[in-house]
Design a protein around this motif. Structure first.
Motif: not given
Length: 440
Positions: A153-162, A164-178, A188-190
């Motif tokens: 939960x600490x890491x999840x909250x830290x990622x959420x706060x730090x 930026x929105x442009x780091x999130x991906x719509x393609x799960x092949x590129x990111x399955x976390x953000x 965040x699919x933690x």
């Protein structure tokens, strides 16, 4: 004593390993650091985390790297349900690939590649062997699990706060976390194996000791899952299991209050959604509901061709193959991992589904014995292990039980360690809060 003597006569040892002569134990910090390093791999925390390639590759190769431990456990350690687990692995790794070659036209390489996702069932053996050889204490294992859970939960909250929105991906092949999608927005699919286990531990600890600080932490964890994680099935499963734990653990007025609160919540939900329950549910679930419905229809139609497909299943095809299941079934909207036990029957047949269900029941039984066999009372973490198996069964109506089988296999090994360690829960709650290493 008789069982122990028989095991020694066969040249085997009981779990956990007991040395015939005392030997120097590893330093406590080294044992704890080892647990913190390897437990996420056994819990498949990085198994789909393509965002971190080294950890992703290590997680994928972990079943192979731990084969010596699994073989050692099979050959040298007396473990319950050993025959069941060996039969399950033999069926999933040997029979199902052969069936897929007949039913789907897989080549040998592709057929064997589809078995990679079920290898973590062997973590029951390999983690049991590691615990037997490492010989940690229950407080050390409990502390590692709590630290990993709180850290989630600490890491999840830290990622959420730090991040930026442009780091999130719509393609799960590129990111399955953000991830970002139209229905749920940024999320965040933690990896939540340890996080969910931590919530169950907090709920069980609150029920056992009525410690005021556990309940706010539990609510905070649930709130973070609602606002950041946003995975509806997981959230529903957690709330269901936590509610069940609190109702069954409460006594006297506490039970009356818990049952009353549950009934009140059910009445409110029924009143709010009774007018158009189906329509509202479909609106909440969005396109995922129609996709699951389509996948179920396609799977059932394909199985109905011959009874042999119902009995043995048809296997699967990797996404790297020239011909995919979508090509065979004539639809791009077919996902085995999202149709629960129907997907399991499709891939492994009724025989495979029964073996997997028996494994889950064995894990639940092992965890229940660990929770009730501590002498003076149940250890909240041992109870949480049993709750996690219930959670896995509850979410299996949607998620495939072979998506992350290492989680329940690891829970089973940990529960067995708890049951055989021979410790007793103290009558009084520990003085130190969440990260107490000396008591439950």
């Amino acid at each position: 004593m008789i069982v122990d003597l028989a095991a020694r006569q066969r040249g085997r040892i009981l779990f956990p390993v007991r040395a015939a002569a005392p030997r120097r134990a590893l330093p406590r910090p080294l044992i704890v650091l080892t647990l913190l390093a390897v437990l996420p791999l056994f819990g498949q925390s990085f198994h789909y985390l393509v965002d971190v390639p080294p950890l992703y590759a290590l997680s994928k190769s972990w079943p192979v790297l731990t084969v010596p431990l699994a073989v050692y456990a099979m050959a040298q350690i007396e473990l319950p349900f050993k025959a069941l687990c060996i039969a399950l692995l033999a069926y999933l790794v040997a029979i199902t690939p052969a069936v897929s070659m007949v039913q789907l036209g897989n080549g040998l390489t592709d057929a064997m590649a589809t078995t990679v996702k079920v290898w973590p069932f062997a973590y029951y053996f390999s983690l049991a062997a590691l615990l037997a050889l490492l010989r940690p204490t229950i407080p050390q294992v409990r502390g590692a699990l709590v630290a990993l859970g709180a850290g989630t939960f600490v890491v999840m909250l830290a990622l959420w706060l730090v991040v930026p929105p442009e780091a999130y991906a719509t393609d799960p092949l590129k990111s399955k976390l953000l991830m970002y999608d139209f229905e749920r927005g940024y999320r965040i699919f933690m990896p939540m194996f340890f996080g969910v286990l931590f919530l169950f531990y907090l709920s069980r600890r609150f029920c056992a000791y009525r410690e005021w600080w556990t309940f706010p932490l539990l609510l905070a964890g649930l709130l973070l899952m609602v606002l950041i994680y946003k995975q509806r099935t997981v959230l529903g499963g957690v709330v269901l299991v936590v509610g069940f734990a609190m109702i069954t653990s409460a006594r006297g007025w506490w039970r009356i209050m818990a049952v009353s609160a549950a009934l009140a919540a059910a009445i409110v939900l029924a009143a709010v959604y009774s007018a158009d329950l189906a329509g509202r549910a479909e609106q909440m679930l969005g396109a995922s509901l129609s996709i699951r419905q389509n996948s179920i229809v396609l799977a059932l139609n394909f199985l109905e061709v011959t009874p042999l497909r119902w009995l043995l299943g048809v296997g699967a095809i990797t996404r790297f193959s020239n011909v995919t299941l979508a090509d065979i079934l004539g639809s791009d909207q077919f996902y085995l991992a999202d149709i629960g036990w129907i997907g399991v029957v499709f891939e492994y047949g009724v025989i495979g589904a029964v073996l997997i269900a028996a494994f889950y029941v064995a894990a639940l039984r092992t965890a229940r014995k660990a929770a009730t066999g501590a002498g003076t009372g149940a250890d909240p973490m041992a109870q949480a292990l049993g709750d996690y198996v219930l959670f896995a069964l509850a979410t299996s109506t949607i998620y495939s039980v072979v998506f992350t089988p290492g989680e329940v296999a690891s829970v089973m090994a940990l529960a067995l360690f708890w049951r055989t360690a021979g410790t007793r829960r103290p009558q009084q709650p520990p003085k130190s809060p969440v990260l107490s290493m000396g008591r439950p």
